[in-house]
Write a protein that holds these residues in place. Structure first.
Motif, PDB file in Angstrom:
ATOM      1  N   ASN A 296       0.832  -1.214   0.000  1.00 24.17           N
ATOM      2  CA  ASN A 296       0.000   0.000   0.000  1.00 24.17           C
ATOM      3  C   ASN A 296       0.865   1.262   0.000  1.00 24.17           C
TER       4      ASN A 296
ATOM      5  N   SER B 148      -1.867   5.803  -2.084  1.00 23.04           N
ATOM      6  CA  SER B 148      -3.287   5.691  -1.735  1.00 23.04           C
ATOM      7  C   SER B 148      -4.016   4.943  -2.856  1.00 23.04           C
ATOM      8  N   GLU B 149      -5.202   4.450  -2.552  1.00 20.73           N
ATOM      9  CA  GLU B 149      -5.970   3.735  -3.568  1.00 20.73           C
ATOM     10  C   GLU B 149      -6.289   4.628  -4.759  1.00 20.73           C
TER      11      GLU B 149
ATOM     12  N   GLU C 147      -4.519   7.254  -5.833  1.00 19.31           N
ATOM     13  CA  GLU C 147      -3.297   7.487  -6.599  1.00 19.31           C
ATOM     14  C   GLU C 147      -2.947   6.274  -7.451  1.00 19.31           C
TER      15      GLU C 147
ATOM     16  N   ASN D 263      -0.026  -2.151  -5.929  1.00 17.13           N
ATOM     17  CA  ASN D 263       0.197  -1.054  -4.981  1.00 17.13           C
ATOM     18  C   ASN D 263       1.269  -1.388  -3.940  1.00 17.13           C
TER      19      ASN D 263
END
Length: 302
Positions: free
Chosen positions: A116, A119-120, A122, A264
């Motif tokens: 991670n 961010s989700e 991004e 990610n």
């Protein structure tokens, strides 16, 4: 079983050289150059002996360019037919010197994987941007005469996301250095590119700082992003362990660690570690289903 050199006339040689370079050539069985190459490899298993660093000069084609590299840059050699390495007599053991001190040391590959990393939102923005700019990708190139050494697509122009990844890397650099045992250094540049690996793509074993142009690369990084659920398989980052044979002599070990690509996440490792990208299987062959990475290198000031 090795072949008797007196029974053959030509030996086909494949050399893997530090920095991801590969050279293929055919030599007479009694060619001095072949004997010198075999001797250089044989000496690597005798760290107690002095290790002369010869400069090899190999013409790539008649009247064409010449490949120059020092003998210590040879990572591996393959011959067809197989030929035996010359026998190297060990030097006498100095009085009071421990045999154990001369034994090769296995250096385990080290890496730091951070989940991670962005961010989700991004992560999704980068993925959407890359898919929208498919036409900007070009075939990857590598400094070797083997056209099959690497298969992938590269994209260089993504200023917004390049700045983003560089800023996050700087924020995490103290943690990365400490974990990998890298002393503090002044950053000269953080390079970045986006790579797409689709069905049948790969990158054979290499390291990232094996020549004068790349010598000041200290750390390498690979940020993974892809569609969910993962539309491909394979594509592991294979990190090889290394045998330290002497003060300046190293050899690629047969042991390794495979790191699967995870959306990610980012992987950091020292740039002189030998590594490869395992073949990708993408049944759809659709670009948007590729194994995408935003990857690059952290250079120190000279």
């Amino acid at each position: 079983m090795t072949s008797n050199l007196t029974e053959i006339q030509t030996v086909h040689v494949m050399l893997l050289i530090a920095g991801g370079h590969q050279c293929e050539l055919s030599l007479a069985a009694d060619a001095p150059l072949l004997q010198d190459i075999l001797e250089a490899i044989a000496l690597r298993s005798h760290p107690e002996r002095s290790q002369p660093n010869k400069l090899f000069q190999i013409p790539m084609e008649d009247g064409g360019p010449t490949l120059y590299f020092p003998s210590r840059s040879i990572v591996a050699i393959a011959t067809d037919p197989p030929v035996p390495l010359p026998e190297i007599a060990p030097e006498p053991e100095p009085i009071g010197r421990s045999t154990a001190a001369n034994s090769p040391i296995l250096i385990k590959s080290r890496f730091l994987k951070i989940q991670n990393f962005l961010s989700e939102s991004e992560n999704q923005r980068i993925l959407n941007y890359v898919i929208e700019n498919q036409r900007e990708f070009e075939d990857s190139k590598v400094g070797t005469s083997d056209p099959n050494y690497r298969k992938s697509k590269i994209f260089y122009y993504f200023d917004e996301f390049g700045d983003l990844i560089r800023e996050r890397i700087k924020q995490n650099l103290p943690q990365v250095r400490e974990y990998l045992g890298v002393p503090p250094f002044e950053i000269a540049e953080i390079e970045s590119q986006i790579t797409a690996h689709n069905d049948g793509h790969y990158y054979k074993a290499h390291n990232d700082n094996g020549d004068e142009i790349t010598a000041n690369r200290v750390l390498s990084y690979i940020y993974y992003f892809h569609r969910e659920p993962k539309p491909f398989s394979g594509g592991e980052l294979r990190m090889y362990d290394t045998w330290k044979l002497g003060e300046t002599s190293y050899s690629l070990a047969e042991t390794y660690t495979d790191i699967p690509p995870t959306n990610n996440s980012i992987v950091f490792f020292v740039s002189n570690c030998c590594h490869e990208v395992r073949p990708i299987i993408c049944p759809s062959k659709d670009f948007k289903n590729s194994r995408f990475t935003l990857n690059g290198w952290i250079r120190k000031t000279q």
